[in-house]
Scaffold this motif. Structure first.
Motif, PDB file in Angstrom:
ATOM      1  N   PHE A  17       0.815  -1.219   0.000  1.00 39.12           N
ATOM      2  CA  PHE A  17       0.000   0.000   0.000  1.00 39.12           C
ATOM      3  C   PHE A  17       0.847   1.266   0.000  1.00 39.12           C
ATOM      4  O   PHE A  17       1.974   1.280   0.506  1.00 39.12           O
ATOM      5  CB  PHE A  17      -0.967  -0.038   1.182  1.00 39.12           C
ATOM      6  N   PRO A 125      -1.177  -3.568  -8.913  1.00 37.92           N
ATOM      7  CA  PRO A 125      -0.299  -4.595  -8.342  1.00 37.92           C
ATOM      8  C   PRO A 125       0.910  -4.794  -9.245  1.00 37.92           C
ATOM      9  O   PRO A 125       0.790  -4.674 -10.465  1.00 37.92           O
ATOM     10  CB  PRO A 125      -1.193  -5.841  -8.364  1.00 37.92           C
ATOM     11  N   TYR A 136      -5.184 -18.196 -11.802  1.00 38.56           N
ATOM     12  CA  TYR A 136      -5.420 -16.787 -12.174  1.00 38.56           C
ATOM     13  C   TYR A 136      -4.716 -16.461 -13.506  1.00 38.56           C
ATOM     14  O   TYR A 136      -5.274 -15.782 -14.364  1.00 38.56           O
ATOM     15  CB  TYR A 136      -4.956 -15.855 -11.052  1.00 38.56           C
TER      16      TYR A 136
HETATM   17  C1  LIG Z   1       0.050  -2.120  -4.886  1.00 39.37           C
HETATM   18  S1  LIG Z   1      -1.512  -2.334  -4.077  1.00 39.37           S
HETATM   19  C2  LIG Z   1      -2.051  -0.694  -4.021  1.00 39.37           C
HETATM   20  C3  LIG Z   1      -3.282  -0.435  -3.263  1.00 39.37           C
HETATM   21  C4  LIG Z   1      -3.699   1.024  -3.201  1.00 39.37           C
HETATM   22  N1  LIG Z   1      -4.004   1.565  -4.527  1.00 39.37           N
HETATM   23  C5  LIG Z   1      -2.630   1.855  -2.546  1.00 39.37           C
HETATM   24  O1  LIG Z   1      -1.955   2.586  -3.284  1.00 39.37           O
HETATM   25  O2  LIG Z   1      -2.434   1.745  -1.346  1.00 39.37           O
HETATM   26  C6  LIG Z   1      -2.404  -3.141  -5.345  1.00 39.37           C
HETATM   27  C7  LIG Z   1      -3.778  -3.627  -4.950  1.00 39.37           C
HETATM   28  O3  LIG Z   1      -4.377  -4.182  -6.110  1.00 39.37           O
HETATM   29  C8  LIG Z   1      -5.212  -5.267  -5.732  1.00 39.37           C
HETATM   30  N2  LIG Z   1      -5.433  -6.071  -6.945  1.00 39.37           N
HETATM   31  C9  LIG Z   1      -4.601  -6.970  -7.502  1.00 39.37           C
HETATM   32  N3  LIG Z   1      -5.110  -7.450  -8.645  1.00 39.37           N
HETATM   33  C10 LIG Z   1      -6.296  -6.831  -8.823  1.00 39.37           C
HETATM   34  C11 LIG Z   1      -7.308  -6.922  -9.829  1.00 39.37           C
HETATM   35  N4  LIG Z   1      -7.168  -7.729 -10.871  1.00 39.37           N
HETATM   36  N5  LIG Z   1      -8.399  -6.163  -9.693  1.00 39.37           N
HETATM   37  C12 LIG Z   1      -8.544  -5.331  -8.627  1.00 39.37           C
HETATM   38  N6  LIG Z   1      -7.628  -5.213  -7.648  1.00 39.37           N
HETATM   39  C13 LIG Z   1      -6.515  -5.952  -7.744  1.00 39.37           C
HETATM   40  C14 LIG Z   1      -4.407  -5.930  -4.641  1.00 39.37           C
HETATM   41  O4  LIG Z   1      -5.217  -6.727  -3.810  1.00 39.37           O
HETATM   42  C15 LIG Z   1      -3.826  -4.715  -3.912  1.00 39.37           C
HETATM   43  O5  LIG Z   1      -4.646  -4.317  -2.876  1.00 39.37           O
END
Ligand SMILES: C[S@@+](CC[C@H](N)C(=O)[O-])C[C@H]1O[C@@H](n2cnc3c(N)ncnc32)[C@H](O)[C@@H]1O
Length: 499
Positions: A17, A125, A136
């Protein structure tokens, strides 16, 4: 949007995050708060626990606004993981007294119906396709095609792709969730902009229909924004429906100051960006590619596929005209033992410090079983190590093993036996210092790369071209100094015109 336990998703992909301080940095740099106040809708496609959107509200409160004055219902988000999604909802309810269940969805962004927003603020991500959970991977494979990310379809199908899922999420988000002309501000791995190979497809800078352009990059360099994540990352501004116009502004954080550089792809529109100071622009742009014959193409060193202990030796004594004693224990025919380059040979003279066994003909093909049987010492040694060699993993080496030539290596061909080689250290360096070595010398895996040459004259001629100081400047402009990607053959090939 409510989720019941049956549809709850606990998948974890790149769940790192963004610290509020850096979210605020993005908000401030790009004037996102002011545009939100004027009515712009803001969407985080992969919102985690909502840090980026929370930061906008907290930024407003810091500025002296009270919660009622902030257009909180113009914030939208989506998150695949149900627990994170719930935490975001709860936070907005507890801290901002706002029910966001109509604004925050709990879906895979790749399946969410499109809605055009004014601004995307996100941190997709980061994870290479290879490292995603198997089911996945299977599910999202078609999306790589849809968003034109399958440069080499075969690679993806074999599951070998080093492409980052961030590339897919960014292209999909720009296509499906941004208004024409809308802006996206994304924390992302800079490999999408700076690395050769898998990410070249991202740099077509077009999604299914819409072109998009990188506008500005903030490269965090050594700053530890995401708590000990080894990836190189930055904050990038993209705009939809805009064709890229290079160079773009590229700022690098050095000693707490942002230093301004410019970035442009040098060798083709989708090439990795080169980063340079304005003062170097003229020299770098005036570089014309080196003309070389196809037979002189750069090669990577040989690869034992995890069997260095079988093929490499660190001591060698001549017993007689035809026999070496290796590591004080193993007798092998000298016809198949070659000096192996080590870092010290590039600095402290050319006395061999290591040796490699190559059970190959001089034409660069593995010996046949019949041929090895003519060399009893070699045959005996290979039999002793056969279990280790046969159990090596990897599709390419398995091909050789299945053909019965389990003593093969990868990256060995006629070029290994050329009379001269120009060799350079390709991994982890900051200087490009190619040198001529006589052809017996062998280069080691990704550590060194080489150009095979037929004569000393040819080698000297090519060396002179490689020693043009602009070559090193261009390598430095890729910002890969000190990494495994410093001067790999792919990087050097881009500076060559093959005739
Ligand atoms: C790097 S984190 C960033 C979270 C937030 N935007 C932040 O900046 O704190 C990426 C997030 O994307 C989510 N995620 C991963 N693949 C995803 C998908 N296909 N659709 C939606 N969310 C996804 C993960 O669970 C994670 O919480």
């Amino acid at each position: 949007m409510k989720t019941d336990e049956n549809s709850a998703n606990h998948i974890k992909i790149g769940d790192v995050f963004t610290p509020v301080r850096w979210a605020c940095f993005a908000i401030e740099q790009f004037g996102i708060f002011e545009r939100w106040m004027k009515g712009a809708t803001i969407f985080d496609p992969t919102m985690g626990q909502g840090n980026l959107l929370i930061a906008l509200v907290e930024y407003g409160v810091e500025k002296g606004f009270n919660l009622k004055e902030l257009p909180i219902l113009n914030l939208f988000g989506n998150e695949i993981n149900t627990n994170y999604h719930k935490k975001a909802l709860q936070f907005f309810l507890d801290e901002f007294n706002t029910d966001m269940s109509g604004n925050f969805s709990n879906r895979d962004i790749l399946e969410l119906p499109p809605v055009p927003y004014d601004i995307v603020l996100g941190n997709p991500p980061w994870q290479t396709f290879n490292d995603l959970p198997d089911n996945y991977k299977k599910k999202i494979k078609p999306c790589f095609e849809k968003y034109r990310l399958t440069g080499n379809k075969k690679n993806l199908l074999l599951g070998h792709s080093r492409i980052d899922i961030a590339a897919l999420i960014i292209k999909a988000t720009i296509q499906e969730f941004l208004k024409p002309g809308g802006n996206a501000y994304l924390f992302m791995p800079l490999s999408l902009l700076l690395n050769d190979g898998a990410h070249e497809t991202f740099r077509s800078y077009t999604s299914t229909e819409a072109p998009f352009s990188p506008v500005e990059v903030f490269d965090f360099n050594k700053e530890d924004v995401f708590n000990k994540i080894a990836t190189r990352y930055g904050l990038v501004h993209f705009q939809r429906n805009r064709h890229p116009v290079f160079p773009i502004r590229y700022k690098i954080l050095k000693n707490k100051q942002w230093e301004l550089f410019h970035a442009t792809p040098l060798t083709s529109p989708s090439a990795a960006l080169s980063i340079f100071k304005n003062s170097d622009k003229g020299e770098i742009n005036s570089f014309s590619k080196i003309n070389l014959n196809k037979k002189n193409q750069p090669r990577q060193g040989l690869n034992t596929c995890g069997a260095n202990k079988v093929f490499f030796f660190n001591d060698c004594r001549q017993l007689d005209d035809q026999t070496y004693l290796l590591n004080d224990a193993i007798k092998l025919p000298s016809a198949f033992v070659y000096p192996l380059l080590t870092a010290s040979n590039f600095r402290n003279g050319k006395a061999p410090k290591a040796w490699v066994l190559l059970p190959y003909s001089k034409e660069g093909r593995p010996l046949t079983a019949k041929e090895t049987s003519h060399w009893p010492l070699l045959d005996q040694y290979l039999m002793n190590v056969s279990d280790k060699l046969r159990s090596r993993k990897g599709t390419l080496i398995k091909n050789w093993i299945n053909k019965g030539m389990w003593w093969a290596l990868l990256g060995v061909g006629p070029y290994n036996f050329a009379p001269y080689k120009i060799v350079w250290e390709a991994y982890g360096r900051k200087k490009f210092s190619p040198q001529i070595f006589e052809g017996q010398w062998q280069a080691n895996q990704a550590l060194q790369a080489f150009i095979p040459c037929d004569s000393e004259k040819e080698a000297k001629n090519i060396l002179q071209k490689l020693e043009n100081p602009v070559v090193e400047k261009i390598l430095l402009s890729h910002r890969m100094e000190g990494t495994m990607n410093w001067a790999q053959p792919g990087k050097i090939k881009k500076l060559i015109n093959f005739t």
